[in-house]
Design a protein around this motif. Structure first.
Motif, PDB file in Angstrom:
ATOM      1  N   ARG A   1       0.809  -1.205   0.000  1.00 26.89           N
ATOM      2  CA  ARG A   1       0.000   0.000   0.000  1.00 26.89           C
ATOM      3  C   ARG A   1       0.848   1.263   0.000  1.00 26.89           C
ATOM      4  O   ARG A   1       0.446   2.299  -0.503  1.00 26.89           O
ATOM      5  CB  ARG A   1      -0.958  -0.032   1.196  1.00 26.89           C
ATOM      6  CG  ARG A   1      -2.179  -0.906   0.931  1.00 26.89           C
ATOM      7  CD  ARG A   1      -2.889  -1.308   2.186  1.00 26.89           C
ATOM      8  NE  ARG A   1      -2.199  -2.427   2.822  1.00 26.89           N
ATOM      9  CZ  ARG A   1      -2.737  -3.198   3.745  1.00 26.89           C
ATOM     10  NH1 ARG A   1      -3.966  -2.981   4.154  1.00 26.89           N
ATOM     11  NH2 ARG A   1      -2.069  -4.194   4.273  1.00 26.89           N
ATOM     12  N   GLU A   2       2.065   1.185   0.557  1.00 21.80           N
ATOM     13  CA  GLU A   2       2.917   2.364   0.581  1.00 21.80           C
ATOM     14  C   GLU A   2       3.497   2.689  -0.801  1.00 21.80           C
ATOM     15  O   GLU A   2       4.015   3.771  -1.024  1.00 21.80           O
ATOM     16  CB  GLU A   2       4.061   2.185   1.569  1.00 21.80           C
ATOM     17  CG  GLU A   2       5.083   1.151   1.133  1.00 21.80           C
ATOM     18  CD  GLU A   2       6.319   1.165   2.006  1.00 21.80           C
ATOM     19  OE1 GLU A   2       7.374   1.554   1.475  1.00 21.80           O
ATOM     20  OE2 GLU A   2       6.231   0.811   3.191  1.00 21.80           O
ATOM     21  N   LEU A   3       3.397   1.742  -1.741  1.00 25.05           N
ATOM     22  CA  LEU A   3       3.993   1.930  -3.057  1.00 25.05           C
ATOM     23  C   LEU A   3       3.011   2.516  -4.061  1.00 25.05           C
ATOM     24  O   LEU A   3       3.408   2.913  -5.141  1.00 25.05           O
ATOM     25  CB  LEU A   3       4.514   0.596  -3.594  1.00 25.05           C
ATOM     26  CG  LEU A   3       5.479  -0.171  -2.681  1.00 25.05           C
ATOM     27  CD1 LEU A   3       5.911  -1.450  -3.358  1.00 25.05           C
ATOM     28  CD2 LEU A   3       6.667   0.692  -2.315  1.00 25.05           C
ATOM     29  N   PHE A   4       1.721   2.562  -3.706  1.00 24.31           N
ATOM     30  CA  PHE A   4       0.703   2.995  -4.644  1.00 24.31           C
ATOM     31  C   PHE A   4      -0.162   4.087  -4.033  1.00 24.31           C
ATOM     32  O   PHE A   4      -0.329   4.161  -2.825  1.00 24.31           O
ATOM     33  CB  PHE A   4      -0.189   1.822  -5.057  1.00 24.31           C
ATOM     34  CG  PHE A   4       0.508   0.771  -5.862  1.00 24.31           C
ATOM     35  CD1 PHE A   4       0.584   0.866  -7.240  1.00 24.31           C
ATOM     36  CD2 PHE A   4       1.108  -0.306  -5.240  1.00 24.31           C
ATOM     37  CE1 PHE A   4       1.228  -0.099  -7.982  1.00 24.31           C
ATOM     38  CE2 PHE A   4       1.767  -1.279  -5.977  1.00 24.31           C
ATOM     39  CZ  PHE A   4       1.821  -1.165  -7.351  1.00 24.31           C
ATOM     40  N   THR A   5      -0.712   4.911  -4.906  1.00 17.45           N
ATOM     41  CA  THR A   5      -1.690   5.908  -4.490  1.00 17.45           C
ATOM     42  C   THR A   5      -2.923   5.727  -5.359  1.00 17.45           C
ATOM     43  O   THR A   5      -2.854   5.842  -6.574  1.00 17.45           O
ATOM     44  CB  THR A   5      -1.147   7.337  -4.663  1.00 17.45           C
ATOM     45  OG1 THR A   5       0.032   7.487  -3.866  1.00 17.45           O
ATOM     46  CG2 THR A   5      -2.184   8.357  -4.205  1.00 17.45           C
ATOM     47  N   TRP A   6      -4.045   5.426  -4.718  1.00 14.44           N
ATOM     48  CA  TRP A   6      -5.276   5.218  -5.449  1.00 14.44           C
ATOM     49  C   TRP A   6      -6.201   6.411  -5.264  1.00 14.44           C
ATOM     50  O   TRP A   6      -6.200   7.065  -4.214  1.00 14.44           O
ATOM     51  CB  TRP A   6      -5.975   3.952  -4.974  1.00 14.44           C
ATOM     52  CG  TRP A   6      -5.314   2.696  -5.450  1.00 14.44           C
ATOM     53  CD1 TRP A   6      -5.420   2.129  -6.691  1.00 14.44           C
ATOM     54  CD2 TRP A   6      -4.437   1.850  -4.719  1.00 14.44           C
ATOM     55  NE1 TRP A   6      -4.672   0.981  -6.766  1.00 14.44           N
ATOM     56  CE2 TRP A   6      -4.053   0.785  -5.576  1.00 14.44           C
ATOM     57  CE3 TRP A   6      -3.923   1.885  -3.414  1.00 14.44           C
ATOM     58  CZ2 TRP A   6      -3.185  -0.225  -5.166  1.00 14.44           C
ATOM     59  CZ3 TRP A   6      -3.067   0.883  -3.012  1.00 14.44           C
ATOM     60  CH2 TRP A   6      -2.709  -0.158  -3.888  1.00 14.44           C
ATOM     61  N   GLY A   7      -7.014   6.700  -6.276  1.00 11.46           N
ATOM     62  CA  GLY A   7      -7.919   7.838  -6.249  1.00 11.46           C
ATOM     63  C   GLY A   7      -9.074   7.643  -5.279  1.00 11.46           C
ATOM     64  O   GLY A   7      -9.286   6.560  -4.724  1.00 11.46           O
TER      65      GLY A   7
ATOM     66  N   CYS B   1      -6.419  -3.259  -7.338  1.00  9.60           N
ATOM     67  CA  CYS B   1      -7.010  -2.048  -7.894  1.00  9.60           C
ATOM     68  C   CYS B   1      -6.082  -1.487  -8.950  1.00  9.60           C
ATOM     69  O   CYS B   1      -4.866  -1.403  -8.726  1.00  9.60           O
ATOM     70  CB  CYS B   1      -7.240  -1.000  -6.797  1.00  9.60           C
ATOM     71  SG  CYS B   1      -8.318  -1.573  -5.457  1.00  9.60           S
ATOM     72  N   SER B   2      -6.630  -1.128 -10.096  1.00  5.01           N
ATOM     73  CA  SER B   2      -5.806  -0.561 -11.159  1.00  5.01           C
ATOM     74  C   SER B   2      -5.284   0.795 -10.709  1.00  5.01           C
ATOM     75  O   SER B   2      -6.011   1.584 -10.108  1.00  5.01           O
ATOM     76  CB  SER B   2      -6.613  -0.416 -12.449  1.00  5.01           C
ATOM     77  OG  SER B   2      -7.748   0.397 -12.241  1.00  5.01           O
ATOM     78  N   THR B   3      -4.011   1.053 -10.977  1.00  3.85           N
ATOM     79  CA  THR B   3      -3.414   2.311 -10.537  1.00  3.85           C
ATOM     80  C   THR B   3      -3.901   3.494 -11.358  1.00  3.85           C
ATOM     81  O   THR B   3      -3.626   4.634 -11.027  1.00  3.85           O
ATOM     82  CB  THR B   3      -1.876   2.235 -10.600  1.00  3.85           C
ATOM     83  OG1 THR B   3      -1.487   1.768 -11.900  1.00  3.85           O
ATOM     84  CG2 THR B   3      -1.353   1.271  -9.557  1.00  3.85           C
ATOM     85  N   SER B   4      -4.604   3.234 -12.433  1.00  7.64           N
ATOM     86  CA  SER B   4      -5.288   4.287 -13.182  1.00  7.64           C
ATOM     87  C   SER B   4      -6.683   3.763 -13.503  1.00  7.64           C
ATOM     88  O   SER B   4      -6.947   2.565 -13.415  1.00  7.64           O
ATOM     89  CB  SER B   4      -4.537   4.631 -14.472  1.00  7.64           C
ATOM     90  OG  SER B   4      -4.409   3.498 -15.303  1.00  7.64           O
TER      91      SER B   4
ATOM     92  N   HIS C   1      -4.685  -4.937 -15.252  1.00  3.65           N
ATOM     93  CA  HIS C   1      -4.184  -3.840 -16.071  1.00  3.65           C
ATOM     94  C   HIS C   1      -5.065  -2.597 -15.951  1.00  3.65           C
ATOM     95  O   HIS C   1      -6.194  -2.654 -15.455  1.00  3.65           O
ATOM     96  CB  HIS C   1      -4.110  -4.273 -17.537  1.00  3.65           C
ATOM     97  CG  HIS C   1      -3.032  -5.269 -17.807  1.00  3.65           C
ATOM     98  ND1 HIS C   1      -2.740  -5.741 -19.072  1.00  3.65           N
ATOM     99  CD2 HIS C   1      -2.157  -5.904 -16.974  1.00  3.65           C
ATOM    100  CE1 HIS C   1      -1.745  -6.597 -19.021  1.00  3.65           C
ATOM    101  NE2 HIS C   1      -1.382  -6.722 -17.765  1.00  3.65           N
ATOM    102  N   SER C   2      -4.555  -1.488 -16.444  1.00  2.00           N
ATOM    103  CA  SER C   2      -5.265  -0.214 -16.333  1.00  2.00           C
ATOM    104  C   SER C   2      -6.535  -0.162 -17.174  1.00  2.00           C
ATOM    105  O   SER C   2      -7.386   0.694 -16.951  1.00  2.00           O
ATOM    106  CB  SER C   2      -4.338   0.945 -16.733  1.00  2.00           C
ATOM    107  OG  SER C   2      -3.894   0.788 -18.071  1.00  2.00           O
ATOM    108  N   ASP C   3      -6.674  -1.088 -18.138  1.00  2.00           N
ATOM    109  CA  ASP C   3      -7.898  -1.145 -18.945  1.00  2.00           C
ATOM    110  C   ASP C   3      -8.918  -2.118 -18.370  1.00  2.00           C
ATOM    111  O   ASP C   3      -9.939  -2.416 -18.994  1.00  2.00           O
ATOM    112  CB  ASP C   3      -7.580  -1.516 -20.391  1.00  2.00           C
ATOM    113  CG  ASP C   3      -6.887  -2.870 -20.525  1.00  2.00           C
ATOM    114  OD1 ASP C   3      -6.652  -3.523 -19.487  1.00  2.00           O
ATOM    115  OD2 ASP C   3      -6.580  -3.268 -21.656  1.00  2.00           O
ATOM    116  N   GLY C   4      -8.637  -2.650 -17.168  1.00  2.00           N
ATOM    117  CA  GLY C   4      -9.567  -3.559 -16.516  1.00  2.00           C
ATOM    118  C   GLY C   4      -9.365  -5.023 -16.838  1.00  2.00           C
ATOM    119  O   GLY C   4     -10.008  -5.880 -16.231  1.00  2.00           O
ATOM    120  N   VAL C   5      -8.499  -5.311 -17.800  1.00  2.00           N
ATOM    121  CA  VAL C   5      -8.229  -6.707 -18.166  1.00  2.00           C
ATOM    122  C   VAL C   5      -7.244  -7.297 -17.153  1.00  2.00           C
ATOM    123  O   VAL C   5      -6.212  -6.701 -16.856  1.00  2.00           O
ATOM    124  CB  VAL C   5      -7.636  -6.807 -19.584  1.00  2.00           C
ATOM    125  CG1 VAL C   5      -7.192  -8.235 -19.887  1.00  2.00           C
ATOM    126  CG2 VAL C   5      -8.646  -6.334 -20.612  1.00  2.00           C
TER     127      VAL C   5
END
Length: 203
Positions: A56-62, A88-91, A175-179
């Protein structure tokens, strides 16, 4: 005993004849303290993370993820994913994981689209999802029984390999596209394989 000491980067690595001596020292020091197939990871501040999926410290989610316990966008084999735990996708706005009700689900938070791959209809208290060493998806019940299982098609070449820093194959990646794909190394050719889990598991 299989032990891998890894940092928090996420760069593809391959087996090499020339081994960095510093990395080998880390590996040997770690091997004495770890039993089984454990992966040690270190955060950007040098502290050891609880396990390879606790990042969790490596990512920031919206803010769209505020109701979800996001832990990573990747998940290793033979690692329990308990209730209320999500990739959770990072974007964008995609999640994949085990809901607080014990269902294995995928969601697009931006559209409300939802897919339930496994529903906890037997009301297990603490079911968990994991990926077997040969790539099977399983939901495991309170008494260790297999509640649900999906095999990766007809592929017989899935097994343990060091793939990227921090993750040993097979592992899944949202992936960021949900796949979401299953990644592994072909045991014969040594080639990298990534397959959409929807097609691979007929979900």
């Amino acid at each position: 005993m299989k032990v891998i000491a890894l940092n928090a980067d996420d760069e593809p690595i391959r087996a090499r004849r020339n081994v960095n001596p510093n990395k080998m020292i880390v590996f040997l020091l770690t091997a004495a303290a770890v039993i089984g197939c454990t992966i040690l990871r270190f955060g950007k501040n040098g502290t050891m993370l609880e396990n390879n999926n606790d990042n969790r410290e490596l990512f920031t989610w919206g803010s769209q993820f505020k109701d979800y316990n996001c832990v990573h966008e990747r998940w290793n084999h033979l690692t329990k994913m308990p209730k209320n735990t999500y990739l959770c996708s990072t974007s964008n706005s995609y999640v994949l994981g085990v809901s607080k009700y014990g269902n294995f689900v995928w969601k697009d938070l931006s559209t409300g689209e939802k897919k339930v791959f496994y529903k906890n209809s037997s009301n297990q208290n603490n079911p968990y999802f994991w990926i077997t060493l040969d790539g099977k998806f399983q939901m495991i019940g309170d008494n260790g029984q297999i509640l649900w299982e999906k095999k990766p098609g007809n592929y017989k070449n899935i097994g343990y390999h060091i793939c990227i820093t921090g993750f040993a194959c097979p592992y899944i990646h949202l992936h960021s596209d949900g796949v979401c794909v299953l990644n592994w190394i072909d045991a014969t050719s040594g080639g990298w394989i990534a397959k959409n889990m929807k097609n691979l598991y007929s979900l």
